[in-house]
Motif scaffolding. Structure first.
Motif, PDB file in Angstrom:
ATOM      1  N   VAL A 282       0.875  -1.189   0.000  1.00  0.00           N
ATOM      2  CA  VAL A 282       0.000   0.000   0.000  1.00  0.00           C
ATOM      3  C   VAL A 282       0.905   1.229   0.000  1.00  0.00           C
ATOM      4  O   VAL A 282       2.136   1.106   0.133  1.00  0.00           O
ATOM      5  CB  VAL A 282      -0.918   0.048   1.251  1.00  0.00           C
ATOM      6  N   SER A 283       0.303   2.415  -0.131  1.00  0.00           N
ATOM      7  CA  SER A 283       1.137   3.630  -0.110  1.00  0.00           C
ATOM      8  C   SER A 283       1.680   3.856   1.302  1.00  0.00           C
ATOM      9  O   SER A 283       1.112   3.357   2.287  1.00  0.00           O
ATOM     10  CB  SER A 283       0.309   4.834  -0.541  1.00  0.00           C
ATOM     11  N   LEU A 284       2.741   4.639   1.369  1.00  0.00           N
ATOM     12  CA  LEU A 284       3.357   4.890   2.682  1.00  0.00           C
ATOM     13  C   LEU A 284       2.382   5.615   3.614  1.00  0.00           C
ATOM     14  O   LEU A 284       2.324   5.315   4.807  1.00  0.00           O
ATOM     15  CB  LEU A 284       4.645   5.711   2.504  1.00  0.00           C
ATOM     16  N   ASP A 285       1.600   6.538   3.049  1.00  0.00           N
ATOM     17  CA  ASP A 285       0.640   7.270   3.889  1.00  0.00           C
ATOM     18  C   ASP A 285      -0.411   6.320   4.470  1.00  0.00           C
ATOM     19  O   ASP A 285      -0.773   6.443   5.647  1.00  0.00           O
ATOM     20  CB  ASP A 285      -0.038   8.377   3.077  1.00  0.00           C
ATOM     21  N   SER A 286      -0.861   5.365   3.663  1.00  0.00           N
ATOM     22  CA  SER A 286      -1.852   4.395   4.172  1.00  0.00           C
ATOM     23  C   SER A 286      -1.231   3.541   5.277  1.00  0.00           C
ATOM     24  O   SER A 286      -1.874   3.243   6.287  1.00  0.00           O
ATOM     25  CB  SER A 286      -2.334   3.471   3.057  1.00  0.00           C
ATOM     26  N   LEU A 287       0.023   3.169   5.055  1.00  0.00           N
ATOM     27  CA  LEU A 287       0.720   2.357   6.058  1.00  0.00           C
ATOM     28  C   LEU A 287       0.856   3.145   7.370  1.00  0.00           C
ATOM     29  O   LEU A 287       0.607   2.604   8.458  1.00  0.00           O
ATOM     30  CB  LEU A 287       2.106   1.966   5.524  1.00  0.00           C
ATOM     31  N   LEU A 288       1.230   4.437   7.236  1.00  0.00           N
ATOM     32  CA  LEU A 288       1.377   5.264   8.438  1.00  0.00           C
ATOM     33  C   LEU A 288       0.025   5.454   9.134  1.00  0.00           C
ATOM     34  O   LEU A 288      -0.037   5.503  10.370  1.00  0.00           O
ATOM     35  CB  LEU A 288       1.970   6.630   8.076  1.00  0.00           C
ATOM     36  N   PHE A 289      -1.018   5.535   8.369  1.00  0.00           N
ATOM     37  CA  PHE A 289      -2.356   5.680   8.942  1.00  0.00           C
ATOM     38  C   PHE A 289      -2.696   4.434   9.771  1.00  0.00           C
ATOM     39  O   PHE A 289      -3.202   4.551  10.891  1.00  0.00           O
ATOM     40  CB  PHE A 289      -3.365   5.883   7.807  1.00  0.00           C
ATOM     41  N   CYS A 290      -2.389   3.254   9.221  1.00  0.00           N
ATOM     42  CA  CYS A 290      -2.645   1.997   9.960  1.00  0.00           C
ATOM     43  C   CYS A 290      -1.818   1.956  11.241  1.00  0.00           C
ATOM     44  O   CYS A 290      -2.309   1.562  12.312  1.00  0.00           O
ATOM     45  CB  CYS A 290      -2.287   0.786   9.109  1.00  0.00           C
TER      46      CYS A 290
END
Lengths: 364, 218
Positions: A313-321
């Motif tokens: 997934v994108s890095l932003d999605s990963l950081l959100f998780c």
């Protein structure tokens, strides 16, 4: 009275002798370095021989337990190694995926010993010494904490602050990250806690920048507080005293100069390495079985890109998780357990009854 | 009868109760000193938690001291008068002791209220950094339980006979002696530690005193 030619001759002589002396020093130092390199090569060869002999000794007369790709070379003992290996393999396989197959060639060496005897046992320099009475749970933790996979590439290893191993106390580890995120003396950490994903990227050191510390501690007050807290003894010395005092007077340029003079690794980050390790684990969890292989895939890529590739997934999605995981793990602050109130009331009742029964009124 | 005994209890213990109430009210306010300042940096969350934790040690101490002093004061006049006054009352002993216990517990309401109100005011006045929360009621409940446990414990000891006190001291002495012999014999027997674990871990009687007493936490 004063012959200039004589002076130039003397100067030339002095320069010549200095150069000659320098040449001698360089030659001497080079010889010493060569000698050290020779010694190092000899010591390395001896250490390799010793290591190989130790491995021979560790494997001689032992059983090999194979569970999945795990290989355990151990002496005969009542240790429940197979059960522990079965439990550990499930975790190892789900975390490392196909990469875990490399463990076939990297066995554990375990020497089980009797904990109730004072008889001296042979010293084992390769592998782990484990008492016979260890439980399956303890052994599983031991196997997971000592996975003999080859080390990560240097860049990833430095970012993570150590090897990437399965999490044993997951909820407690995440709660620790939560506390750090709330209490870190950094505006970026505070903004990350409040859900600002770019700030999370900053505090997790995912921006490929040589001056990340300016983003970790964006205000002058934070930089001054950082220096005061961690480096007051180091900079309060004659060589840096003027800059230090100017910084303490509020000159931010001087504070920045002092921080810049430090090696990057010496500057304390707002979040400790367990926060970054948690992000890597989140990426592996989202990415499934092949995630670890993708994480190791391109060692020259930026860490953020590698994590995103691992997670799929994108890095932003990963950081959100990651942020959602951390916020959900808020530790229970009040240490009085749910049944603490009835227990305390019960004790009050018991003690009151003791007071009722014990009497000084009896007539002797 | 309860009101009469409560009045006598109040007369004997009013100084202790007054001092305890003031201390209980002031403690939360002092522990959050500076947190109410508008110019306080939100970056000082860790320092604030350390300060609150350091001051938090005083809550169980105050609760234990109040329990001890009120229990002693509850029985002191009876012990001094050799229980003659109590024996002249038309009451069974168990009822008299129950009334004494209830009145002692009632006067402890003052310090407990002091801590509750002080904690509520301190948290309401403080500017807390994001992520930190106040727990005034949980702290007050814990303080109340600790004070009452301490009071019940010392009340029972104080009401007991010299024989009871001797038995308790004898048991403690026996544990010490066994522990010393075990150490000399190099046995892996740690009775003192085991006893401490039993008393101070839940559901032990002193567990309410242990752990962190945090008015502010994550």
């Amino acid at each position: 009275m004063f012959d200039r030619r004589l002076v130039s001759i003397i100067l030339c002589g002095l320069a010549g002798s200095t150069l000659a002396a320098q040449g001698t020093s360089v030659t001497r130092l080079r010889r010493r370095a060569d000698s050290l390199a020779t010694e190092w090569r000899r010591a390395d060869a001896l250490a390799s021989v010793a290591d190989s002999l130790e491995r021979e000794r560790a494997t001689g007369g032992r059983d090999t337990i194979a569970v999945g790709a795990l290989r355990i070379v151990a002496n005969r003992s009542p240790l429940p190694l197979r059960e522990a290996a079965q439990r550990a393999w499930v975790v190892v396989d789900s975390m490392y995926g196909p990469v875990a197959q490399r463990l076939v060639t990297r066995p554990y060496f375990i020497l089980a010993f009797d904990p109730d005897t004072s008889v001296r046992r042979p010293v084992l320099r390769v592998g782990l010494e484990v008492p016979w009475n260890s439980t399956v749970n303890d052994l599983t933790h031991l196997l997971l904490a000592n996975i003999p996979l080859e080390p990560l590439d240097r860049r990833l290893d430095e970012w993570l602050g150590g090897p990437l191993r399965p999490r044993i106390e997951r909820s407690r580890d995440i709660a620790r990250v939560y506390v750090r995120l709330v209490t870190a003396p950094s505006q970026s950490a505070r903004r990350c806690f409040l859900g600002d994903v770019p700030s999370c990227r900053t505090v997790l050191d995912l921006n490929e920048s040589d001056s990340s510390y300016l983003q970790w501690y964006p205000s002058a007050a934070e930089r001054r507080a950082l220096l005061l807290r961690s480096f007051s003894d180091y900079f309060d010395r004659p060589a840096t005293l003027t800059t230090w005092r100017a910084c303490m007077r509020g000159e931010d340029a001087d504070c920045t100069q002092l921080i810049r003079s430090l090696p990057r690794g010496a500057i304390p980050q707002p979040l400790a390495s367990d926060a970054r390790r948690l992000l890597a684990h989140t990426a592996l969890r989202i990415g499934g079985r092949g995630a670890f292989g993708r994480l190791l895939g391109d060692s020259s890529a930026p860490i953020g890109a590698r994590l995103a590739a691992a997670a799929g997934v994108s890095l932003d999605s990963l950081l959100f998780c990651w942020h959602a995981d951390v916020v959900a793990a808020r530790p229970i602050a009040v240490s009085l357990p749910r049944w603490g109130v009835p227990a305390a009331l019960g004790w009050i009742l018991v003690l009151a009854v003791c007071g009722l029964r014990s009497s000084r009124w009896r007539v002797a | 009868m309860f009101r009469a005994i409560l009045y006598s209890q109040w007369k004997w213990s009013r100084l202790i109760v007054a001092v305890g109430t003031i201390a209980g009210f002031a403690l939360p306010l002092v522990s959050l000193q500076g947190a109410a300042r508008a110019d306080r940096s939100p970056l000082e969350a860790e320092a604030l938690l350390h300060a609150v934790q350091a001051w938090g040690v005083l809550y169980p101490l105050l609760a234990a001291a109040l329990g001890l002093l009120v229990a002693i004061v509850t029985w002191a006049p009876d012990h001094r008068g050799r229980h003659i006054h109590a024996l002249t009352l038309p009451l069974a002993r168990w009822r008299y002791v129950l009334l004494r216990f209830a009145t002692g517990a009632t006067v402890l309401a003052g310090p407990i209220l002091g801590v509750t109100i002080g904690a509520l005011i301190a948290v309401a006045a403080a500017t807390l950094p994001p992520g930190l929360h106040g727990y005034p009621l949980a702290l007050a409940v814990r303080f109340a339980l600790a004070a009452l446990v301490a009071y019940a414990l010392f009340f029972a000891v104080s009401a007991g006979t010299a024989r009871t006190a001797g038995i308790i001291l004898g048991v403690i002495g026996a544990i010490v002696v066994v522990q010393v012999f075990a150490s000399v014999a190099n046995l892996e027997l740690n009775l003192a530690d085991h006893l401490q674990m039993v008393l101070t871990n839940w559901p032990g009687p002193l567990a309410v005193f242990t752990g962190r007493w945090m008015l502010i936490d994550v």
